[in-house]
Design an enzyme around this catalytic site. Sequence first.
Site, PDB file in Angstrom:
ATOM      1  CE  LYS A  11      38.824  36.098  26.212  1.00  0.00           C
ATOM      2  NZ  LYS A  11      39.728  34.922  26.285  1.00  0.00           N
ATOM      3  CE1 TYR A  51      37.088  31.620  29.560  1.00  0.00           C
ATOM      4  CE2 TYR A  51      37.251  33.512  31.006  1.00  0.00           C
ATOM      5  CZ  TYR A  51      37.180  32.977  29.735  1.00  0.00           C
ATOM      6  OH  TYR A  51      37.210  33.805  28.625  1.00  0.00           O
ATOM      7  CG  PHE A  59      45.332  28.295  31.012  1.00  0.00           C
ATOM      8  CD1 PHE A  59      44.034  28.775  30.997  1.00  0.00           C
ATOM      9  CD2 PHE A  59      45.602  27.084  30.389  1.00  0.00           C
ATOM     10  CE1 PHE A  59      43.009  28.063  30.384  1.00  0.00           C
ATOM     11  CE2 PHE A  59      44.588  26.367  29.762  1.00  0.00           C
ATOM     12  CZ  PHE A  59      43.283  26.860  29.766  1.00  0.00           C
ATOM     13  CB  THR A  93      42.731  29.684  21.609  1.00  0.00           C
ATOM     14  OG1 THR A  93      41.475  29.017  21.467  1.00  0.00           O
ATOM     15  CG2 THR A  93      42.909  30.153  23.036  1.00  0.00           C
ATOM     16  CG  ASN A 114      42.252  34.969  23.664  1.00  0.00           C
ATOM     17  OD1 ASN A 114      41.592  35.591  24.470  1.00  0.00           O
ATOM     18  ND2 ASN A 114      42.046  33.700  23.386  1.00  0.00           N
ATOM     19  CG  HIS A 117      34.560  33.790  25.511  1.00  0.00           C
ATOM     20  ND1 HIS A 117      35.198  32.603  25.783  1.00  0.00           N
ATOM     21  CD2 HIS A 117      33.226  33.519  25.551  1.00  0.00           C
ATOM     22  CE1 HIS A 117      34.290  31.659  25.991  1.00  0.00           C
ATOM     23  NE2 HIS A 117      33.090  32.184  25.856  1.00  0.00           N
ATOM     24  CD  GLU A 128      30.343  30.604  27.301  1.00  0.00           C
ATOM     25  OE1 GLU A 128      31.175  29.700  27.442  1.00  0.00           O
ATOM     26  OE2 GLU A 128      30.340  31.378  26.311  1.00  0.00           O
TER      27      GLU A 128
HETATM   28  P1  CMP Z   1      38.775  31.685  25.649  1.00  0.00           P
HETATM   29  O1  CMP Z   1      38.335  31.326  24.271  1.00  0.00           O
HETATM   30  O2  CMP Z   1      38.049  32.817  26.321  1.00  0.00           O
HETATM   31  O3  CMP Z   1      38.703  30.390  26.577  1.00  0.00           O
HETATM   32  C1  CMP Z   1      39.632  30.090  27.590  1.00  0.00           C
HETATM   33  C2  CMP Z   1      40.707  31.123  27.718  1.00  0.00           C
HETATM   34  O4  CMP Z   1      41.834  30.737  28.479  1.00  0.00           O
HETATM   35  C3  CMP Z   1      41.267  31.412  26.333  1.00  0.00           C
HETATM   36  O5  CMP Z   1      40.316  32.087  25.557  1.00  0.00           O
HETATM   37  C4  CMP Z   1      42.524  32.193  26.703  1.00  0.00           C
HETATM   38  O6  CMP Z   1      42.254  33.539  26.974  1.00  0.00           O
HETATM   39  C5  CMP Z   1      42.942  31.550  28.028  1.00  0.00           C
HETATM   40  N1  CMP Z   1      44.173  30.734  27.939  1.00  0.00           N
HETATM   41  C6  CMP Z   1      45.327  31.045  28.511  1.00  0.00           C
HETATM   42  N2  CMP Z   1      46.241  30.109  28.268  1.00  0.00           N
HETATM   43  C7  CMP Z   1      45.656  29.147  27.530  1.00  0.00           C
HETATM   44  C8  CMP Z   1      46.088  27.917  26.966  1.00  0.00           C
HETATM   45  N3  CMP Z   1      47.334  27.478  27.113  1.00  0.00           N
HETATM   46  N4  CMP Z   1      45.196  27.206  26.248  1.00  0.00           N
HETATM   47  C9  CMP Z   1      43.927  27.636  26.107  1.00  0.00           C
HETATM   48  N5  CMP Z   1      43.465  28.824  26.621  1.00  0.00           N
HETATM   49  C10 CMP Z   1      44.323  29.560  27.327  1.00  0.00           C
END
Ligand code: CMP
Length: 139
Positions: A11, A51, A59, A93, A114, A117, A128
């Site tokens: 990311k 997404y 979020f 996550t 984070n 992915h 994806e």
């Molecule tokens: P990812 O695994 O890419 O899938 C969804 C993304 O939403 C997650 O990683 C985070 O980067 C983002 N995100 C932000 N806030 C939240 C949250 N509260 N719970 C889950 N995902 C979140």
Amino acid sequence: MKGRTTYTMIKPDAVSAGNSGAIIKMIEEAGFNIVAIKKTRLNQEVAGKFYAVHRGRPFYQDLCNYMSSGPIVAMILTKDNAVDDFRTLIGATNPSDAAAGTIRQLFATSIEANAIHGSDSDENALIEAGFFFSELERY
Ligand code: CMP
């Protein structure tokens, strides 16, 4: 039997911090084969579609803004039990919950930024991967 393919993207936070190389090294050392790789940038529309499952969650808009804020590195990976093993390698996550030595524990800065992915199912891995790579690029 579990599938051999997963999709990942490093990311914008991790790419801009110069951590792509270190993360790719961890992925290869964990036994994943990189079958396709591309550095690219999402626009709001593509981030929103990628997404779409999170549309309506609080979020979602911030996530789309963040994911289109800078380059990402997209990859298709193969390995036995790819989806589950990759999710173990990247960690939870929220980096504050991620196990020691996982990619998110080492490189993520927040639940949104984070670092990486990983697909959550064999079915989504193929969907994806198709977002970022044509049929010809996948091998
Ligand atoms: P990812 O695994 O890419 O899938 C969804 C993304 O939403 C997650 O990683 C985070 O980067 C983002 N995100 C932000 N806030 C939240 C949250 N509260 N719970 C889950 N995902 C979140």
